[in-house]
Design an enzyme around this catalytic site. Structure first.
Site, PDB file in Angstrom:
ATOM      1  N   HIS B  70       0.839  -1.204   0.000  1.00  0.00           N
ATOM      2  CA  HIS B  70       0.000   0.000   0.000  1.00  0.00           C
ATOM      3  C   HIS B  70       0.876   1.257   0.000  1.00  0.00           C
ATOM      4  O   HIS B  70       0.681   2.165  -0.808  1.00  0.00           O
ATOM      5  CB  HIS B  70      -0.926   0.000   1.216  1.00  0.00           C
ATOM      6  N   ASP B  99       7.626  22.478 -25.415  1.00  0.00           N
ATOM      7  CA  ASP B  99       7.517  21.106 -24.917  1.00  0.00           C
ATOM      8  C   ASP B  99       8.523  20.975 -23.777  1.00  0.00           C
ATOM      9  O   ASP B  99       9.171  21.943 -23.404  1.00  0.00           O
ATOM     10  CB  ASP B  99       7.835  20.095 -26.040  1.00  0.00           C
ATOM     11  N   TRP B 135       7.387  -0.229   4.117  1.00  0.00           N
ATOM     12  CA  TRP B 135       7.995   0.490   2.990  1.00  0.00           C
ATOM     13  C   TRP B 135       9.368   1.014   3.368  1.00  0.00           C
ATOM     14  O   TRP B 135      10.160   1.381   2.509  1.00  0.00           O
ATOM     15  CB  TRP B 135       7.093   1.630   2.510  1.00  0.00           C
ATOM     16  N   SER B 162      13.632   6.409 -13.148  1.00  0.00           N
ATOM     17  CA  SER B 162      12.568   7.153 -13.807  1.00  0.00           C
ATOM     18  C   SER B 162      12.397   8.534 -13.173  1.00  0.00           C
ATOM     19  O   SER B 162      12.285   9.552 -13.872  1.00  0.00           O
ATOM     20  CB  SER B 162      11.278   6.337 -13.722  1.00  0.00           C
ATOM     21  N   SER B 163      12.416   8.579 -11.836  1.00  0.00           N
ATOM     22  CA  SER B 163      12.249   9.873 -11.159  1.00  0.00           C
ATOM     23  C   SER B 163      13.400  10.815 -11.474  1.00  0.00           C
ATOM     24  O   SER B 163      13.199  12.017 -11.655  1.00  0.00           O
ATOM     25  CB  SER B 163      12.221   9.706  -9.640  1.00  0.00           C
ATOM     26  N   HIS B 246      13.218  11.517   4.353  1.00  0.00           N
ATOM     27  CA  HIS B 246      12.623  12.785   4.739  1.00  0.00           C
ATOM     28  C   HIS B 246      12.504  13.754   3.573  1.00  0.00           C
ATOM     29  O   HIS B 246      11.424  14.283   3.337  1.00  0.00           O
ATOM     30  CB  HIS B 246      13.269  13.433   5.975  1.00  0.00           C
ATOM     31  N   GLU B 248      12.112  12.917   0.680  1.00  0.00           N
ATOM     32  CA  GLU B 248      11.045  12.297  -0.107  1.00  0.00           C
ATOM     33  C   GLU B 248       9.663  12.821   0.302  1.00  0.00           C
ATOM     34  O   GLU B 248       8.807  13.076  -0.548  1.00  0.00           O
ATOM     35  CB  GLU B 248      11.101  10.770   0.051  1.00  0.00           C
ATOM     36  N   TYR B 250       8.992  15.680   1.340  1.00  0.00           N
ATOM     37  CA  TYR B 250       8.857  17.016   0.749  1.00  0.00           C
ATOM     38  C   TYR B 250       8.736  16.952  -0.752  1.00  0.00           C
ATOM     39  O   TYR B 250       8.128  17.823  -1.370  1.00  0.00           O
ATOM     40  CB  TYR B 250       9.992  17.931   1.230  1.00  0.00           C
ATOM     41  N   SER B 261      -0.875  27.452  -3.860  1.00  0.00           N
ATOM     42  CA  SER B 261      -0.610  28.876  -4.009  1.00  0.00           C
ATOM     43  C   SER B 261      -1.361  29.451  -5.207  1.00  0.00           C
ATOM     44  O   SER B 261      -1.964  30.521  -5.126  1.00  0.00           O
ATOM     45  CB  SER B 261       0.893  29.114  -4.220  1.00  0.00           C
ATOM     46  N   HIS B 295      15.001  12.298  12.887  1.00  0.00           N
ATOM     47  CA  HIS B 295      13.822  12.397  13.760  1.00  0.00           C
ATOM     48  C   HIS B 295      12.901  11.194  13.594  1.00  0.00           C
ATOM     49  O   HIS B 295      11.967  11.027  14.357  1.00  0.00           O
ATOM     50  CB  HIS B 295      13.069  13.721  13.550  1.00  0.00           C
ATOM     51  N   HIS B 296      13.166  10.376  12.590  1.00  0.00           N
ATOM     52  CA  HIS B 296      12.407   9.128  12.451  1.00  0.00           C
ATOM     53  C   HIS B 296      13.023   8.012  13.281  1.00  0.00           C
ATOM     54  O   HIS B 296      12.542   6.888  13.264  1.00  0.00           O
ATOM     55  CB  HIS B 296      12.380   8.692  10.983  1.00  0.00           C
ATOM     56  N   THR B 321       7.408  26.633   7.045  1.00  0.00           N
ATOM     57  CA  THR B 321       6.072  26.083   6.795  1.00  0.00           C
ATOM     58  C   THR B 321       5.014  27.064   7.294  1.00  0.00           C
ATOM     59  O   THR B 321       3.996  27.295   6.630  1.00  0.00           O
ATOM     60  CB  THR B 321       5.907  24.723   7.501  1.00  0.00           C
ATOM     61  N   LYS B 324       4.481  29.882   4.897  1.00  0.00           N
ATOM     62  CA  LYS B 324       3.611  29.553   3.772  1.00  0.00           C
ATOM     63  C   LYS B 324       2.145  29.635   4.185  1.00  0.00           C
ATOM     64  O   LYS B 324       1.306  30.188   3.475  1.00  0.00           O
ATOM     65  CB  LYS B 324       3.929  28.155   3.228  1.00  0.00           C
ATOM     66  N   ARG B 443       1.650   0.752  15.480  1.00  0.00           N
ATOM     67  CA  ARG B 443       1.280   0.648  14.064  1.00  0.00           C
ATOM     68  C   ARG B 443       1.735  -0.700  13.512  1.00  0.00           C
ATOM     69  O   ARG B 443       2.489  -1.422  14.142  1.00  0.00           O
ATOM     70  CB  ARG B 443       1.892   1.801  13.282  1.00  0.00           C
TER      71      ARG B 443
END
Ligand code: HEM
Ligand code: CU
Ligand code: CU
Lengths: 281, 518
Positions: B70, B99, B135, B162-163, B246, B248, B250, B261, B295-296, B321, B324, B443
């Site tokens: 998932h 293009d 994951w 690809s990314s 991390h 990622e 963002y 915006s 922090h993870h 943040t 924004k 979890r």
């Protein structure tokens, strides 16, 4: 609504209500917050959590208030006309950069203090080594020769099999009970050494406040201390995904007054010595 | 292909061989929608099992496959490709280019991604099943994966390649192909957010690729990078993973920042407040995202100094943040606000993403995180930032630009139904998970103690409500592609940006002659 639709709705609602009705009266609806716990550390952590929660709530009231105010006050349908010249405002922007920094500093100070205390394992009176296995815990009272495994209680294990036909509600402390709990003295600073035999696990009893990973090949440290006046049974679970039965390796801690604990430990030591003797003969 | 005035070839050949940025954008978006539904089905399997205590539907092993797949499908298959699709469609139109700069690579990166997912999803059908270590792929657990292991790693390599190609394409396009007069600080915020996202991608995808390659050699050649018995360290992988992971998160949210915006400005009928501050805020968030990763990992037993550093650096992210969020609010201030579907999604984003930001701030406090970590509180946090955050941002973009893509207005009433059902159910689904986590539910467990029953039931009901509401979205898009009231070039009654100067639907080739930007 057509009749068919209404019937469908009704049976859906009835189904949900029936499911809700099977719940015991003292259900978990009121479990909304972190437990205060039974140790100095857990209370410190709880306080930190509540400080954060309140600060966030206050900030939320202001920011959400401003958003809602804007949405209500400046709607086109009420004839609001856009002020196309409002492009930036140096003072305002400086303010909403600096004020958050100050708030953050305010949050950081207590959290640093608490962190230093949490990480200080010096002065402990008892050391217990905890080893995670797929899927059970092993406890060793260092220097006493006492050690044992602790695994999910039989009745929970039977009920948790897929479509076991056993109602979990009929099992005492479903999934939170073990065959042999860890026993600790109250009012004592206990150093826990954590490691694992196969994959990473994490040892966590919410009432003690702390959680720490048990990593194969490494030894982690933490300390716990149960309030003198709060002997009792405390329950937790493995908190790091460790494979198929990660959800089924609970932790149960029996906190006894020091005298009772000593009696228990001596009895365990005698039993351990007896079985060692038997093994060498 | 690609010569002046030509339309696309007809039929399947068009989609296999196209190098047109709009076609490729469409393929990415359709792919993403399909993956969103696939990942959603997996989520419903998870939530169904968690409706009641006891195991009713799946084995614990399969449950873990579902949570792992998932997440991988939603992150790499739904959210990231959606933003790449939007980039393909919109960046050339926003900066006045004909293009993307590297059209063939563009096509290649799409098919790499499609193949990667074919490979990843096929692991569900092989003996031993799909990867099940989460994951986050932490060793040593992930090394217990069966035959799916090399397939998953190869799939991740392909997704990464690809990314990276997509990111290079965005950077080269923006740097080289802006219309005359389109200086960087005139560029629309969506393009800006993607430019910065692209740099993040190029910086961290190779690190992740390196990490999973080390897993691969540990698995087959006993290199022991992550095995203490051979002199390695399992925690090293966590550092590598989160150094990627991390930024990622963002990568997933910054494009949504850009979209929100633009949408808020349009429907407040007013230019964005503090444009330059918005650009700098994105840039500072991107920079900070490189120095907060651990922090993870507050519970792995880092030294005190490390925990302090990562607590403080993480808290700092709240500052840009906050800028924004305040600037979006100020954009609405003294505006002339109306509530078309894109605006509704943007407003829900504003409120609900902020809730996710608050829980993020709480999680940043290491001592408190010792309680929160690896509980449903974390699950609630990241779903608030990802679903009503990133996903609502993407939906706002679809409702904003769909008339430009198809040339038809969509069914506004249906869109509002979709919005209200989604916005209500997403909270029914995720808000109670805060309670579950605080009350002590870990979890990634398939079954739970009785006291967690009630809020799990509520969450599952929310999940089905949310999932079913998305069918309205699919239906609405199909209807809009097939027909509808003709859209004007401007579509909305206040516009900013070059995309609104071309007809709707946007012609197959736009801006073959660069527009003048004053
Ligand atoms: C104010 C900004 C944010 C802060 C301070 C923050 C903080 C955190 C922290 C400390 C954790 C780790 C919790 C734990 O595992 O104990 C976390 C987890 C997570 N966050 Fe955030 N976060 C923020 C914004 C975001 C955004 C924007 C996203 C994505 C769009 C995001 C996605 C995630 C994900 C996916 C996880 C969980 C990863 C996992 O363990 O599987 N966060 N966040
Ligand atoms: Cu576990
Ligand atoms: Cu993070």
């Amino acid at each position: 609504m057509s009749i068919a639709k209404r019937m469908l709705m009704r049976s859906a609602v009835a189904g949900v209500l029936a499911a809700l009705a099977t719940m015991p009266a003292h259900a978990g609806w009121d479990l909304l917050n972190m437990p205060k716990g039974v140790s100095e550390l857990s209370r410190e952590i709880y306080d930190m959590h509540m400080i954060m929660l309140w600060i966030c709530t206050v900030i939320a009231v202001f920011t959400f208030g401003a958003m809602i105010w804007a949405m209500v006050r400046f709607r086109k349908s009420k004839g609001a006309v856009a002020d196309g010249k409002m492009l930036h405002n140096a003072r305002l922007e400086a303010a909403w950069t600096i004020v958050p920094v100050l708030i953050l500093i305010g949050m950081a100070i207590p959290s640093v203090e608490k962190l230093i205390k949490i990480e200080d394992t010096s002065g402990s009176e008892l050391t217990i080594k905890v080893t995670g296995y797929q899927w059970q815990w092993h406890y060793e009272y260092l220097g006493t020769g006492v050690s044992f495994f602790s695994r999910l209680a039989r009745d929970s294990d039977a009920a948790r099999q897929k479509r076991s036909g056993i109602d979990p509600r009929s099992v005492e402390h479903y999934l939170l009970n073990v065959d042999k709990p860890l026993v600790v003295p109250t009012g004592t600073k206990i150093r826990m050494l954590l490691t694992a035999n196969d994959v990473i696990h994490a040892w966590w009893v919410p009432d003690f406040g702390m959680k720490r990973d048990a990593i194969p090949g490494f030894i982690n440290e933490m300390w716990i201390s149960v309030d003198e006046d709060k002997p009792g049974t405390y329950r937790g679970q493995c908190a790091e995904l460790c494979g198929a039965d990660h959800g089924f390796m609970p932790i149960v801690v029996d906190a006894k007054p020091p005298a009772e604990f000593r009696a228990w430990l001596e009895q365990q030591m005698a039993a351990a010595a007896g079985s060692r003797l038997a093994a060498t003969e | 292909m690609g010569e002046h005035g030509h339309g696309p070839p007809k039929g399947i050949v068009r989609w296999l061989t196209t190098t047109n940025h709009k076609d490729i954008g469409t393929m990415y978006l359709v792919f993403s929608l399909v993956m969103f539904l696939v990942g959603g089905l997996m989520a419903l399997v998870i939530r169904s099992e968690l409706f009641q205590p006891g195991l009713q539907l799946v084995d614990p092993a399969f449950f873990n496959q579902m949570t792992t797949m998932h997440a991988l499908v939603m992150v790499f298959g739904a959210v990231m490709p959606a933003t790449v699709g939007l980039a393909n469609w919109m960046i050339p139109m926003q900066i006045g280019a004909a293009d993307m700069a590297l059209p063939r690579m563009n096509l290649f990166s799409f098919w790499l991604l499609a193949f990667a997912f074919l490979l990843l999803l096929s692991t569900l059908f092989i003996p031993g099943g799909a990867p099940a270590a989460g994951w986050t792929l932490y060793p040593p657990l992930v090394l217990q994966t069966g035959q799916a292991f090399p397939m998953a790693i190869f799939a991740i390599h392909l997704m990464g390649a690809s990314s990276i190609m997509g990111a290079i394409n965005v950077i080269v396009t923006i740097v080289n192909m802006r219309a005359p007069g389109m200086t960087l600080l005139k560029m629309p915020l969506f393009s800006w957010s993607w430019l910065i996202t692209a740099y993040l991608l190029i910086a961290v995808m190779p690190v992740f690729a390196g990490g999973v390659t080390m897993l691969l050699t540990d698995y087959y050649f006993h290199t022991s990078f992550f095995n203490a018995a051979g002199g390695g360290d399992p925690v090293l992988f966590q550092h590598v993973f989160w150094f990627f992971g991390h930024p990622e998160v963002y990568i997933m949210i910054l494009p949504a920042f850009g979209i929100v915006s633009e949408v808020i400005a349009t429907f407040s009928r007013k230019p964005i407040f503090g444009y330059e501050a918005m650009v700098y805020a994105i840039a500072s968030i991107a920079f900070l995202s490189f120095i907060v990763w651990a922090h993870h990992m507050f519970t792995v037993g880092m030294p005190l100094a490390g925990q302090l550093f990562f607590t403080l650096s993480t808290m700092l992210i709240a500052v840009p943040t906050g800028v924004k969020i305040f600037n979006w609010t100020a954009t609405m201030w003294r505006g002339s606000i109306s509530f078309e579907p894109p605006m509704l999604f943007a407003l829900a984003f504003l409120f609900l993403f902020t809730i996710g930001g608050f829980s993020g701030l709480m999680l940043a406090i290491a001592p408190a995180d010792f309680q929160y970590h690896d509980t449903y509180f974390v699950v609630a946090h990241f779903h608030y930032v990802l679903v009503p955050g990133a996903v609502f941002g993407i939906m706002a973009a679809v409702y904003y630009w769909l008339p430009k893509w198809t040339g038809h207005m969509y069914d506004m009433a249906l869109a509002k139904w979709h919005f209200w059902l989604s916005a209500i159910f997403v909270n029914v689904l995720f808000f109670p998970q805060h309670y579950l986590g605080l009350a002590g539910m870990p979890r990634r467990i398939p079954d739970y103690a009785l006291q967690f029953t009630e809020w799990n039931m509520v969450s599952t009901i929310g999940a089905f409500g949310f999932g079913l509401s998305q069918l309205l979205f699919v239906w609405l898009i199909v209807k809009c592609v097939k027909g509808g009231e003709r859209a004007t070039a401007g579509v909305w009654d206040y516009q900013h940006g070059l995309e609104w100067t071309v007809p709707s639907p946007a012609p197959y080739h736009t801006f073959e002659k660069a527009p003048e930007v004053r």
